[in-house]
Write an enzyme that holds these catalytic residues in place. Structure first.
Site, short mmCIF file in Angstrom:
data_model
loop_
_atom_site.label_atom_id
_atom_site.label_comp_id
_atom_site.label_asym_id
_atom_site.label_seq_id
_atom_site.Cartn_x
_atom_site.Cartn_y
_atom_site.Cartn_z
N GLY A 21 41.35 41.66 40.45
CA GLY A 21 41.44 40.43 39.67
C GLY A 21 40.99 40.55 38.22
O GLY A 21 41.24 41.55 37.54
N ASP A 67 26.06 44.89 45.98
CA ASP A 67 26.31 43.54 46.48
C ASP A 67 25.47 42.57 45.66
O ASP A 67 24.24 42.66 45.65
CB ASP A 67 25.94 43.46 47.96
N TYR A 158 33.29 25.36 45.80
CA TYR A 158 33.63 26.16 44.63
C TYR A 158 33.25 25.43 43.34
O TYR A 158 32.63 26.00 42.44
CB TYR A 158 35.12 26.50 44.65
N THR A 193 45.37 36.08 40.80
CA THR A 193 44.55 37.14 41.37
C THR A 193 44.63 37.09 42.90
O THR A 193 45.12 36.10 43.47
CB THR A 193 43.08 36.98 40.95
#
Length: 264
Positions: A21, A67, A158, A193
């Protein structure tokens, strides 16, 4: 106050969420502009594939798996990058997820999104801010989204994560200014993406990752707190969020009915 805009000669660039992306495209774009770029995500094989694609460019890309939800791992990544490649002059904290949600408020998805999109950003800032502050210069860019400007239908988790990132950057800017660190906020609209392709929501003015990367790289070079695109979309959403709540909710309700908006 004049804050620094870092150059490839100042050190290495570090990008999180760079295996696909926007992060992947930005790593390659910065390498085209002469940067040495350290890229981080969980899958080393994907990172190494991105690094290989930089062969022949003026700059280079090196892979460092990690991570963003693991504080110790993030600190270890930064330690490793700086010990091998030199100081991180530019950090682009880009890692983010947008999994499909189930029901009114899917708590499993909510907690995963907050852990990556918000806490992961805070961990990244924490990992580089003191080092840059000690050097008296540095540049940090954080990827949020125009979805963080206000509540949108179906974007509870989100949208909350991106609104919180926007607020976090607005707050941290004062401390970063005093430390000589340029802090920038990246608010993209829809970008084509792997994260957006499975979604069925309308995606007005969608652009390619390469186009997004060029706009971000230009914004990193020119300065200014917010890098946002496409401007037609971002300024429209900014204007909508100035409306009184009755008008705001009516307008968004009509738009979602007309376009069949679903969960982000």
């Amino acid at each position: 106050m004049s804050l620094p805009r870092m150059q490839p000669s100042d050190g290495i660039a570090w990008i999180t969420g760079a295996s696909t992306g926007i992060g992947e495209a930005l790593a390659l774009e910065l390498a085209r502009r002469g940067w040495s770029v350290a890229i981080t995500a969980r899958r080393l094989d994907l990172l190494e594939d991105v690094a290989r694609r930089a062969d022949g460019l003026p700059g280079r890309i090196v892979a460092h798996a990690g991570d963003v939800t693991d504080a110790a791992a993030m600190q270890a990544v930064v330690d490793g990058i700086e010990s091998v490649h030199g100081p991180i002059a530019l950090a682009v904290l880009n890692a983010g997820i947008a999994p499909e949600s189930d029901g009114l408020l899917d708590m499993e998805a909510f907690e995963r999104i907050i852990a990556v999109n918000l806490v992961g950003v805070a961990r990244g800032v924490s990992a580089v801010r003191d080092r840059m502050g000690a050097r008296g210069r540095g540049q940090i860019a954080v990827t949020a989204s125009v979805a963080g400007y206000g509540g949108l239908p179906g974007a509870s988790a989100y949208g909350v994560s991106k609104a919180a990132v926007i607020h976090l950057c607005e707050t941290l800017k004062f401390d970063c200014d005093r430390a000589g660190i340029t802090l920038q906020l990246v608010n993209p609209g829809w970008v084509d993406t792997p994260m957006t392709r499975p979604k069925t929501v309308p995606m007005p003015l969608i652009i390619t990752p390469e186009a997004a990367a060029r706009r971000i790289a230009d914004g990193l070079a020119s300065g200014g707190f917010e890098i946002t695109f496409p401007r037609r979309l971002s300024w429209l959403l900014k204007a909508v969020n100035l409306l009184p709540y009755p008008a705001y909710f009516w307008l968004l309700r009509q738009a979602s009915r007309r376009k069949g908006a679903r969960t982000l």
